[in-house]
Motif scaffolding. Structure first.
Motif, mmCIF file in Angstrom:
data_model
loop_
_atom_site.group_PDB
_atom_site.id
_atom_site.type_symbol
_atom_site.label_atom_id
_atom_site.label_comp_id
_atom_site.label_asym_id
_atom_site.label_seq_id
_atom_site.Cartn_x
_atom_site.Cartn_y
_atom_site.Cartn_z
ATOM 1 N N THR A 9 17.775 63.077 40.430
ATOM 2 C CA THR A 9 17.953 62.047 39.408
ATOM 3 C C THR A 9 19.275 61.260 39.345
ATOM 4 O O THR A 9 20.121 62.234 39.260
ATOM 5 C CB THR A 9 17.405 62.499 38.098
ATOM 6 N N LEU A 10 19.453 59.967 39.278
ATOM 7 C CA LEU A 10 20.741 59.517 39.150
ATOM 8 C C LEU A 10 20.971 58.991 37.961
ATOM 9 O O LEU A 10 20.124 58.961 36.933
ATOM 10 C CB LEU A 10 20.581 57.960 40.178
ATOM 11 N N PRO A 11 22.279 58.872 37.577
ATOM 12 C CA PRO A 11 22.497 58.485 36.116
ATOM 13 C C PRO A 11 21.966 57.054 35.821
ATOM 14 O O PRO A 11 21.974 56.541 36.646
ATOM 15 C CB PRO A 11 24.137 58.465 36.210
ATOM 16 N N ALA A 12 21.677 56.815 34.537
ATOM 17 C CA ALA A 12 21.301 55.597 33.905
ATOM 18 C C ALA A 12 22.003 54.689 34.390
ATOM 19 O O ALA A 12 21.778 53.331 34.878
ATOM 20 C CB ALA A 12 20.865 55.780 32.695
ATOM 21 N N GLU A 13 23.509 54.678 34.174
ATOM 22 C CA GLU A 13 24.399 53.801 34.375
ATOM 23 C C GLU A 13 25.325 54.349 35.522
ATOM 24 O O GLU A 13 26.294 54.912 35.257
ATOM 25 C CB GLU A 13 25.227 53.353 33.356
ATOM 26 N N LEU A 14 24.914 53.959 36.745
ATOM 27 C CA LEU A 14 25.515 54.608 37.917
ATOM 28 C C LEU A 14 26.831 53.589 38.303
ATOM 29 O O LEU A 14 26.456 52.547 38.808
ATOM 30 C CB LEU A 14 24.751 54.657 39.173
ATOM 31 N N VAL A 15 27.894 54.049 38.379
ATOM 32 C CA VAL A 15 29.310 53.201 38.515
ATOM 33 C C VAL A 15 30.095 53.975 39.740
ATOM 34 O O VAL A 15 30.060 55.182 39.919
ATOM 35 C CB VAL A 15 30.240 53.137 37.322
ATOM 36 N N LEU A 16 30.379 53.123 40.832
ATOM 37 C CA LEU A 16 31.248 53.216 41.995
ATOM 38 C C LEU A 16 32.502 53.699 41.620
ATOM 39 O O LEU A 16 33.199 52.809 41.003
ATOM 40 C CB LEU A 16 31.308 52.506 42.705
ATOM 41 N N THR A 17 33.017 54.890 41.912
ATOM 42 C CA THR A 17 34.526 55.025 41.630
ATOM 43 C C THR A 17 35.377 54.762 42.878
ATOM 44 O O THR A 17 36.719 54.564 42.633
ATOM 45 C CB THR A 17 34.709 56.508 41.373
ATOM 46 N N ARG A 18 34.888 54.467 43.763
ATOM 47 C CA ARG A 18 35.638 53.696 44.941
ATOM 48 C C ARG A 18 34.595 52.940 45.878
ATOM 49 O O ARG A 18 33.409 52.845 45.467
ATOM 50 C CB ARG A 18 36.044 54.719 46.044
ATOM 51 N N GLY A 19 35.193 52.119 46.515
ATOM 52 C CA GLY A 19 34.251 51.072 47.406
ATOM 53 C C GLY A 19 33.463 51.760 48.350
ATOM 54 O O GLY A 19 33.866 52.749 48.989
ATOM 55 N N VAL A 20 32.123 51.332 48.666
ATOM 56 C CA VAL A 20 31.304 51.727 49.634
ATOM 57 C C VAL A 20 30.689 50.765 50.569
ATOM 58 O O VAL A 20 30.461 49.588 49.896
ATOM 59 C CB VAL A 20 30.285 52.616 48.990
ATOM 60 N N GLY A 21 30.738 50.871 51.557
ATOM 61 C CA GLY A 21 30.285 49.705 52.555
ATOM 62 C C GLY A 21 28.734 49.821 52.711
ATOM 63 O O GLY A 21 28.062 50.230 52.518
ATOM 64 N N ALA A 22 28.360 48.289 53.243
ATOM 65 C CA ALA A 22 26.970 48.362 53.398
ATOM 66 C C ALA A 22 26.427 49.233 54.569
ATOM 67 O O ALA A 22 27.004 49.342 55.667
ATOM 68 C CB ALA A 22 26.806 46.799 53.968
ATOM 69 N N GLY A 23 25.120 49.868 54.108
ATOM 70 C CA GLY A 23 24.573 50.851 55.184
ATOM 71 C C GLY A 23 25.399 52.180 55.079
ATOM 72 O O GLY A 23 24.772 53.136 55.798
ATOM 73 N N GLU A 24 26.018 52.608 54.267
ATOM 74 C CA GLU A 24 27.039 53.651 54.097
ATOM 75 C C GLU A 24 25.967 54.672 53.215
ATOM 76 O O GLU A 24 25.510 54.128 52.395
ATOM 77 C CB GLU A 24 28.232 53.576 53.657
ATOM 78 N N LEU A 25 26.049 55.912 53.649
ATOM 79 C CA LEU A 25 25.330 56.771 52.761
ATOM 80 C C LEU A 25 25.976 56.995 51.545
ATOM 81 O O LEU A 25 27.216 56.844 51.299
ATOM 82 C CB LEU A 25 25.316 58.406 53.469
ATOM 83 N N LEU A 26 25.413 57.151 50.395
ATOM 84 C CA LEU A 26 26.098 57.218 49.049
ATOM 85 C C LEU A 26 26.659 58.587 48.762
ATOM 86 O O LEU A 26 26.220 59.649 48.477
ATOM 87 C CB LEU A 26 24.873 57.062 47.891
ATOM 88 N N PRO A 27 27.831 58.450 48.694
ATOM 89 C CA PRO A 27 28.752 59.873 48.547
ATOM 90 C C PRO A 27 28.537 60.404 47.224
ATOM 91 O O PRO A 27 28.784 59.334 46.236
ATOM 92 C CB PRO A 27 30.272 59.559 49.006
ATOM 93 N N ARG A 28 28.479 61.598 46.960
ATOM 94 C CA ARG A 28 28.376 62.106 45.684
ATOM 95 C C ARG A 28 29.858 62.099 44.943
ATOM 96 O O ARG A 28 29.834 61.642 43.606
ATOM 97 C CB ARG A 28 28.130 63.608 45.630
ATOM 98 N N ALA A 29 30.828 61.993 45.816
ATOM 99 C CA ALA A 29 32.254 62.109 45.203
ATOM 100 C C ALA A 29 32.705 60.542 44.680
ATOM 101 O O ALA A 29 33.610 60.256 44.240
ATOM 102 C CB ALA A 29 33.393 62.461 46.124
ATOM 103 N N ALA A 30 31.809 59.378 45.180
ATOM 104 C CA ALA A 30 31.844 58.016 44.784
ATOM 105 C C ALA A 30 31.372 57.535 43.770
ATOM 106 O O ALA A 30 31.443 56.255 43.387
ATOM 107 C CB ALA A 30 31.997 57.276 46.093
ATOM 108 N N ILE A 31 30.589 58.468 42.987
ATOM 109 C CA ILE A 31 29.851 57.931 41.879
ATOM 110 C C ILE A 31 30.116 58.564 40.567
ATOM 111 O O ILE A 31 30.765 59.874 40.454
ATOM 112 C CB ILE A 31 28.325 57.907 41.953
#
Length: 252
Positions: free
Chosen positions: A120-142
């Protein structure tokens, strides 16, 4: 009856017309009667103690277990979230921004670095660093909106001062020029060279395409994600320039 053949002591017996009962006929059966067939015997069903029954059950169970193991080994991938397009730090992700992809990981430690679909993802998911298209969503970046240290800064930039490729997810440097076209003094660092950007490597959250300028001003409005320190440096630099001109350079 016997007949004399003219030979002393010899005589021929008349053939007998009596018939013998067929072999196997019970004694006293009339001549020509067939033997009665043996009584039919019904095959008994194997009981639960029959070893053949248990052998069959064991074979079926072994087949099921073997089949399950083969299927499990054939698909050892895990569904994880993938970012659909470039997203800068400070971007608030929504369901439409993510895609599911099945990936085979070397071990559990490698999998733990990314976010599985079943989580389950947070209701308001914000990136803490940039993520490129097609990149797996890193746990450290959310993170959540409360955890994010980014604010949204809106800047108006003359259209000719913005590369056409700049859009959401791009990383840019923002320069502040005076009327002469020279860089304004004072960037993020008070001792910074005047030629350095006021905002360095900030992510673009929203940006209209070329030719979509608002209010007929000829400017493109960019929403960029900045820290509080960057926002303060921006307004301080703006206050030192009478007629500032903003220029944007795409760096990522």
């Amino acid at each position: 009856m016997s007949r004399d053949l003219g030979i002393p002591g010899a005589s021929r017996s008349a053939p007998s017309t009596a018939t013998s009962p067929p072999p196997g006929s019970p004694a006293g059966s009339p001549p020509g009667a067939r033997a009665a067939p043996p009584p039919a015997t019904r095959a008994a069903r194997p009981g639960w103690r029959d070893p053949r029954l248990w052998l069959g059950v064991a074979i079926v169970a072994a087949s099921v277990v073997a089949g399950s193991r083969v299927l499990a080994s054939a698909d050892d991938t895990v569904a994880v979230w993938v970012v659909g397009q470039d997203a800068a730090a400070g971007t608030q992700l929504e369901a439409g921004d993510l895609q599911s992809r099945r990936v085979r990981f070397a071990d559990d430690a490698d999998l733990a670095r990314y976010v599985p679909v079943e989580e389950t993802l947070p209701a308001e998911l914000v990136l803490t660093r940039g993520v490129g298209a097609g990149e797996l969503l890193p746990r450290a970046a959310i993170g959540s909106a409360e955890e994010s240290d980014r604010a949204v800064l809106r800047i108006a930039v003359p259209e000719e001062q913005v590369p056409a490729a700049v859009g959401a997810g791009a990383v840019v440097d923002v320069y502040l020029l005076d009327e002469s076209g020279e860089p304004a003094e004072g960037g993020q660092d008070a001792a910074a060279d005047p030629g350095e950007p006021v905002l360095a490597e900030v992510g673009v959250l929203e940006a209209p395409g070329p030719g979509e300028a608002f209010s007929g001003t000829g400017n493109r409005t960019l929403d960029v994600a900045v820290t509080e320190e960057q926002a303060r440096a921006w307004f301080e630099a703006r206050g030192r320039v009478v007629a500032p001109v903003v220029a944007v350079v795409q760096v990522g």
